[in-house]
Design a protein around this motif. Structure first.
Motif: not given
Length: 177
Positions: A78-106
């Protein structure tokens, strides 16, 4: 009769942007297609033997979802406006992260691909409610005020064999056009 023509015209207008969004081309390898899209333009090799392909163009963001086999995992381009990769990361992982126990950036690092491009690489890990270890892998490329990204979403045990190769091939074939 007139209502039918209005309906047909409305469908053409609604579907025309989707038809123009991404382009697929044969590659020298049977297992892959070249996928061209984006602003700025990019190209990437995607598996030609995926289970399903869905492309969405919405609000300045184009996303291709490739289901690699029945019931997942997903390869997302995909593509997204802006270059804030951390903001994109949070937005793109949100649909799945809440389904995980102890989600962590490894993993959160910068890589250089086989094309010589610098990219940000992040991995989110956790255990799904059913017990299997799950992961989200993201590689983000920034250029001209926008970000192009590749994601792998699935169980860790699925990240092997051909599915792992599809991911690595996409990451290392990505290039700006």
């Amino acid at each position: 009769m007139r209502a039918t023509w209005i309906y047909v015209a409305a469908l053409i207008l609604l579907l025309a942007p989707a038809a123009l969004a991404g382009e697929y081309y044969l590659s020298d390898e049977d297992a892959y297609w070249w996928y061209w899209d984006g602003t700025p333009n990019y190209e990437v090799l995607i598996p030609s033997r995926g289970f399903s392909y869905v492309q969405v163009d919405w609000s300045g963001q184009t996303t291709l979802y490739v289901t690699l086999k029945d019931k997942g995992p997903l390869l997302i381009v995909g593509t997204a406006p802006g270059t804030d990769v951390q903001k994109l990361w949070q937005a793109m992982t949100a649909p799945w992260a809440h389904l995980l126990n102890n989600p962590r950036t490894t993993q959160d690092t910068e890589i250089t691909t086989d094309q010589g491009l610098r990219a940000r690489f992040l991995v989110l890990s956790g255990s799904a409610s059913g017990g299997p270890a799950a992961m989200i892998r993201l590689v983000a490329f920034t250029r001209e005020g926008r970000t192009a990204y590749l994601m792998f979403v699935g169980n860790e045990r699925e990240y092997a064999g051909d599915l792992r190769q599809y991911w690595l091939r996409a990451v290392h074939s990505f290039r700006w056009r």
